[in-house]
Design an enzyme around this catalytic site. Structure first.
Site, short mmCIF file in Angstrom:
data_model
loop_
_atom_site.label_atom_id
_atom_site.label_comp_id
_atom_site.label_asym_id
_atom_site.label_seq_id
_atom_site.Cartn_x
_atom_site.Cartn_y
_atom_site.Cartn_z
N ASP A 191 9.96 -19.80 18.41
CA ASP A 191 10.88 -18.76 18.84
C ASP A 191 11.41 -19.05 20.24
O ASP A 191 10.63 -19.40 21.14
CB ASP A 191 10.10 -17.43 18.85
N GLU A 207 13.90 -22.76 17.11
CA GLU A 207 15.03 -21.83 17.12
C GLU A 207 15.99 -22.25 18.24
O GLU A 207 16.11 -21.60 19.28
CB GLU A 207 14.56 -20.38 17.37
N HIS A 236 16.97 -13.18 10.43
CA HIS A 236 16.69 -11.78 10.76
C HIS A 236 17.42 -11.28 12.01
O HIS A 236 17.18 -10.15 12.43
CB HIS A 236 15.18 -11.62 10.95
N ASP A 237 18.22 -12.12 12.63
CA ASP A 237 18.93 -11.69 13.84
C ASP A 237 20.42 -11.47 13.60
O ASP A 237 21.08 -10.77 14.37
CB ASP A 237 18.78 -12.75 14.95
N ASN A 254 0.81 -1.23 0.00
CA ASN A 254 0.00 0.00 0.00
C ASN A 254 0.84 1.28 0.00
O ASN A 254 0.32 2.38 0.17
CB ASN A 254 -0.98 0.00 1.18
N ASP A 292 5.63 -17.96 12.66
CA ASP A 292 6.52 -17.81 13.80
C ASP A 292 5.66 -17.90 15.06
O ASP A 292 4.61 -17.26 15.15
CB ASP A 292 7.20 -16.43 13.74
C1 GLC Z 1 14.20 -14.77 18.89
C2 GLC Z 1 13.97 -13.92 17.67
C3 GLC Z 1 14.42 -12.52 17.95
C4 GLC Z 1 13.61 -11.99 19.12
C5 GLC Z 1 13.69 -12.93 20.33
C6 GLC Z 1 12.63 -12.60 21.34
O1 GLC Z 1 15.54 -14.91 19.18
O2 GLC Z 1 14.60 -14.50 16.56
O3 GLC Z 1 14.29 -11.69 16.84
O4 GLC Z 1 14.08 -10.73 19.49
O5 GLC Z 1 13.50 -14.27 19.98
O6 GLC Z 1 11.36 -12.97 20.87
#
Ligand code: GLC
Length: 570
Positions: free
Chosen positions: A202, A280, A338-339, A25, A100
């Site tokens: 996560d 994770e 993404h980390d 958008n 997620d």
């Molecule tokens: C995981 C995610 C990270 C987040 C953390 C707390 O490590 O990958 O991006 O900040 O959990 O949820």
């Protein structure tokens, strides 16, 4: 070969960070309609499944990892109807979708927490972890948040502290309360009933903490430890401090209860056909017996090397992981998410990054396990190095910068550099779609939520690379196709070869009686002549980064610098 493989063992996953992927958008924030408009792109790329980073309503204090409602969609990203359309569009193209799932904590704006904190006798009080102050008013114990500072936050209205392993805006749920479990299981069913194909879990190691709240004995707080680490003179000092980090969080992570919870979650998910859970974590224990906890865990130790990958590191990683995994367990291999930093930078050497980016893909696509790619790596997106702290969006960078300046008295320039490295904005900048203002992510004149990396104008963008047959993007497509066409690359056993080679990573992927693929990756800038006939004397060429004959004598193969070489035994 009688073993039948599941879809998620053969799939290549692609992680979409929704805030940065595509902006439908034109408000400078990625969204679900944006992703829908790129479905053809995903199909054309050749990925089989998407892992979507959190898309739920959230105040975005931790960019979505602070969820305010588990069964809805972040308004800036769209509506539930948009989400259903995305799911349908993906499924129509044969692409699965996993979400997620943040179990450890909610946002402090979640209705559950709002209720919980409102009074000591609220029915949801016990949904979070509330404790009295010590007699002198200080926190219940010396535990630290992994993001720095005490893990306890005082809430004056009710005179107690609540516990948070991450930011104070992310209060930990109390998983010892059966109502919490029930509420979360309901949310999980909501998405499974809708047809999503599974979840990425996560931070699961942090779900439980020791209820007796013993003080840790590290003798330093996290911030002090981090400062000491930065100031450490040598490797030995750093190693000693490294051990202290484990002691520091000893009572807050990896409690045995997590495994029981994973078993329960697995039974829930197994009530639905063909769903998958990926954790994770790299802690082997979460495989359970290989079939009763998580389907896949990330092979994070593969990332634990400074600079480019080396054959010795990869061989050791494979040997250790494979030996430790219970029968039936399946790995997930990745070069970034993404980390962390962008793989272009982290697995590059500053000189041959383009060649090493290709090697990195070849590595994760040919090792045994399911590959997870991170959006943007297919065009070689690089770390975004912000030059102004006012542009930071990751609160981790913002806090780090303040601490480095305030506590450690570092000069601003140095503090800025370190805060950029410590934070995660660098790998979260908007996807670069074409050579146009804002890289075509959002219209000219609109400010994207994080700056676009200016290197979109130097060919780091999708449109330019689609048009160039030799681009990284087209290399990604070619290798993804190759993986699909050669079952040994997903299903075959891993057999290391030439285990003494310093520069070349060589192995077979072998399905007994069906297909044997030889993979040889020259990870150096030197040419190497190798005897590869352990794969049979002749091989049919499947892929090479240089021009080659289609049938090769494997007794003497000259590998060019950084060559990626794959043959099939004949
Ligand atoms: C995981 C995610 C990270 C987040 C953390 C707390 O490590 O990958 O991006 O900040 O959990 O949820």
């Amino acid at each position: 070969m009688t073993h039948s493989f599941k879809w998620w063992q053969k799939a290549v996953f692609y992680q979409i960070y929704p805030r940065s992927f595509a902006d439908g958008n034109g408000d400078g924030i990625g969204d679900i309609p944006g992703i829908i408009s790129r479905l053809d792109y995903l199909q054309d790329l050749g990925v089989d499944a998407i892992w979507l980073s959190p898309h739920y309503p959230s105040p975005q204090f931790d960019v979505g990892y602070d969820i305010a409602d588990y069964t809805n969609v972040e308004p800036a990203y769209g509506t539930l109807a948009d989400f259903k359309q995305l799911l349908e569009g993906l499924h129509q193209r044969g692409i699965r979708l996993i979400l997620d799932l943040v179990l450890n904590h909610t946002s402090d704006q979640h209705g559950w927490f709002q209720e919980s904190r409102s009074s000591r006798d609220n029915p949801k009080r016990d949904w979070y972890i509330w404790r009295d102050p010590q007699p002198d008013g200080s926190p219940p114990n010396n535990w630290d948040s992994t993001f720095g500072g005490s893990a306890w936050e005082f809430y004056p209205l009710t005179g107690q502290y609540y516990y948070h392993f991450f930011f104070k805006e992310q209060p930990d749920l109390n998983w010892r309360n059966p109502q919490v479990k029930q509420a979360m299981w309901d949310a999980i069913r909501f998405w499974l009933d809708m047809g999503v194909d599974g979840f990425r879990l996560d931070a699961l190691g942090t779900i439980y903490e020791d209820p007796l709240l013993p003080n840790h004995t590290a003798g330093m707080s996290l911030v002090e430890l981090q400062s000491a680490y930065i100031a450490a003179q040598n490797e030995e000092e750093r190693r000693a401090l490294g051990a202290q980090f484990d002691i520091l969080h000893k009572y807050q992570i990896e409690l045995p209860e997590v495994q029981d919870l994973m078993k329960e979650l697995r039974s829930l998910v197994d009530q639905y056909p063909d769903r998958v859970l990926v954790g994770e974590t790299s802690e082997i224990r979460y495989y359970g017996d290989g079939s009763n906890q998580l389907h896949m865990l990330f092979n994070f130790p593969l990332l634990e090397i400074e600079g480019p990958q080396t054959p010795a590191h990869v061989r050791k990683n494979q040997q250790q992981r494979i030996a430790a995994m219970p029968p039936g367990a399946w790995a997930a291999n990745t070069s970034g998410n993404h980390d962390g930093p962008r793989v272009w930078d982290s697995w590059g050497d500053g000189k041959n990054n383009a060649a090493r980016a290709r090697l990195s893909l070849a590595e994760v696509l040919t090792l045994k396990g399911t590959p997870f790619l991170y959006n943007g790596e297919e065009i070689g997106m690089t770390n975004l190095i912000l030059q102004d702290p006012a542009l930071f969006r990751d609160n981790l960078s913002i806090y780090a910068y303040e601490k480095l300046i305030g506590l450690m008295r570092l000069p601003a320039e140095e503090a800025l550099k370190m805060a950029v490295q410590y934070g995660r904005d660098r790998c979260r900048s908007p996807l670069q779609w074409r050579d146009a203002p804002n890289a075509g992510f959002c219209p000219q004149g609109v400010t994207p939520w994080l700056p676009v990396n200016p290197n979109y104008a130097d060919g780091v963008n999708v449109a330019d690379q689609e048009a160039d047959p030799d681009s990284l993007l087209n290399f990604y497509k070619a290798l993804l196709r190759l993986r699909k066409q050669n079952p040994a690359l997903s299903e075959g056993d891993y057999v290391p070869l030439l285990e003494k080679s310093k520069d070349c990573l060589v192995f077979l992927r072998k399905i007994e009686g069906a297909q044997t693929v030889l993979v040889a990756l020259n990870m150096s800038e030197k040419e190497h002549t190798l005897n590869l006939d352990a794969a049979g004397q002749f091989g049919r060429l499947l892929y090479s980064t240089r021009r080659r004959k289609s049938i090769l004598d494997l007794k003497r193969v000259k590998l060019a610098p950084f060559e990626i070489f794959l043959t099939e035994s004949i």
